[in-house]
Design a protein around this motif. Structure first.
Motif, mmCIF file in Angstrom:
data_model
loop_
_atom_site.group_PDB
_atom_site.id
_atom_site.type_symbol
_atom_site.label_atom_id
_atom_site.label_comp_id
_atom_site.label_asym_id
_atom_site.label_seq_id
_atom_site.Cartn_x
_atom_site.Cartn_y
_atom_site.Cartn_z
ATOM 1 N N GLN A 38 -23.890 24.996 17.461
ATOM 2 C CA GLN A 38 -23.605 26.170 16.634
ATOM 3 C C GLN A 38 -22.211 26.045 16.048
ATOM 4 O OE1 GLN A 38 -23.404 30.021 18.671
ATOM 5 N NE2 GLN A 38 -24.442 30.988 16.944
ATOM 6 N N GLY A 41 -19.878 30.878 12.604
ATOM 7 C CA GLY A 41 -20.568 31.685 11.618
ATOM 8 C C GLY A 41 -21.962 31.213 11.264
ATOM 9 N N GLN A 42 -22.471 30.262 12.009
ATOM 10 C CA GLN A 42 -23.789 29.699 11.705
ATOM 11 C C GLN A 42 -24.772 29.975 12.833
ATOM 12 O OE1 GLN A 42 -24.339 28.194 8.662
ATOM 13 N NE2 GLN A 42 -22.229 28.868 8.294
ATOM 14 N N GLY A 43 -26.046 29.767 12.528
ATOM 15 C CA GLY A 43 -27.059 29.846 13.572
ATOM 16 C C GLY A 43 -27.080 28.570 14.392
ATOM 17 N N LEU A 44 -28.058 28.434 15.249
ATOM 18 C CA LEU A 44 -28.164 27.266 16.114
ATOM 19 C C LEU A 44 -29.011 26.180 15.439
ATOM 20 C CD1 LEU A 44 -27.485 29.669 18.108
ATOM 21 C CD2 LEU A 44 -28.606 28.282 19.851
#
Lengths: 115, 112
Positions: A38, A41-44
Motif C-alpha cells: 500500500q 493514499g492508495q489502495g492495496l
C-alpha cells in the motif's frame, strides 16, 4: 484463534540492499497466503499469493516469498530494494478452498528506503 | 480492465452526522468486500457480499453501519450517526470466485 503477526512495525534499508519482511500466522488449516503493498493514499496492490505447490512464489516488482509450514511463516524478500519500494506491506491469510475468502490481515510493516 | 472504483476519496464530517461511501467493483466480480482500516492497523473486514446477498457481516457495527448491494453490482456503505472512532480509510475490494481480492483506492473519513 486465527491471526497474522508482522513483528516489524517499521524497517529502514538502504537502496540496493536486500530486504526480508517477516510474517507469521496462526490458522487451523492450510491457508491461502498473500502479500499486499500500500503506497500512501492508495489502495492495496497484490504482490504475490500462495495457494499450493512450490513453496517459493514469485510476485511482481521482483518480490518473492517462501511458505514454511513448520514455522507458520510466509516471509517476503527482495534481493535489491529500489527507492520506489518505500510503502507499507501487509501479509494476509485466508481459508483454503471454498467460495468465500475472508482475509485476516497483519498490522503491516512500513518500509523506508534510504538513498 | 478497469479497477475497483470508490467515491468520494476524502470526507470530513462532524460526529453524529451521517455519511455514505460508494463502490463499483471490477466487472464480473460477484464478491464484494468492505474493509475498515484504522491508522496503524491492517484492514478489517466489515461486510462481504456474494452477488446481492450478505455472506459475512459479523464485524459490522449494525447499530450505526449499514451496507447494500441491491443489483449485485455497485454497493454503498453508510454510517449513521458517525463517532470519532469511525475515522479510518474504508476500502472496497472485489473478487471473482472468492479467491484473490482486488482493492479500490479507499475513502479516507475524518470525524471531528
Amino acid at each position: 484463534a486465527q491471526s497474522v503477526t508482522q513483528p516489524d512495525i517499521h524497517i529502514t534499508v538502504s537502496e540496493g540492499a536486500s530486504l526480508e519482511l517477516r510474517c507469521n500466522y496462526s490458522y487451523g488449516a492450510t491457508p491461502y497466503l498473500f502479500w499486499y503493498v500500500q503506497s500512501p493514499g492508495q489502495g492495496l496492490q497484490l504482490l504475490l499469493k500462495y495457494f499450493s505447490g512450490d513453496t517459493l512464489v514469485q510476485g511482481i516488482k521482483g518480490f518473492e516469498a517462501e511458505f514454511k509450514r513448520s514455522q507458520s511463516s510466509f516471509n517476503l524478500r527482495k534481493p535489491s530494494v529500489h527507492w520506489s519500494d518505500a510503502a507499507e506491506y501487509f501479509c494476509a491469510v485466508g481459508p483454503l478452498g471454498g467460495g468465500y475468502n475472508k482475509l485476516i490481515f497483519g498490522a503491516g510493516t512500513r518500509l523506508a528506503v534510504h538513498p | 480492465e478497469a479497477g475497483v472504483a470508490q467515491s468520494p476519496r476524502y470526507k470530513i464530517i462532524e460526529k453524529r452526522q451521517s455519511v455514505a461511501f460508494w463502490c463499483n467493483p471490477i466487472s464480473g466480480h460477484a464478491t464484494l468486500y468492505w474493509y475498515q482500516q484504522i491508522l496503524g492497523q491492517g484492514p478489517k473486514l466489515l461486510i462481504q457480499f456474494q452477488n446481492n446477498g450478505v455472506v459475512d457481516d459479523s464485524q459490522l457495527p449494525k447499530d450505526r453501519f449499514s451496507a447494500e448491494r441491491l443489483k449485485g453490482v455497485d454497493s454503498t456503505l453508510k454510517i449513521q450517526p458517525a463517532k470519532l472512532e469511525d475515522s479510518a480509510v474504508y476500502l472496497c475490494a472485489s473478487s471473482f470466485g472468492g479467491d484473490t481480492q482486488y482493492f479500490g483506492p479507499g475513502t479516507r473519513l475524518t470525524v471531528l
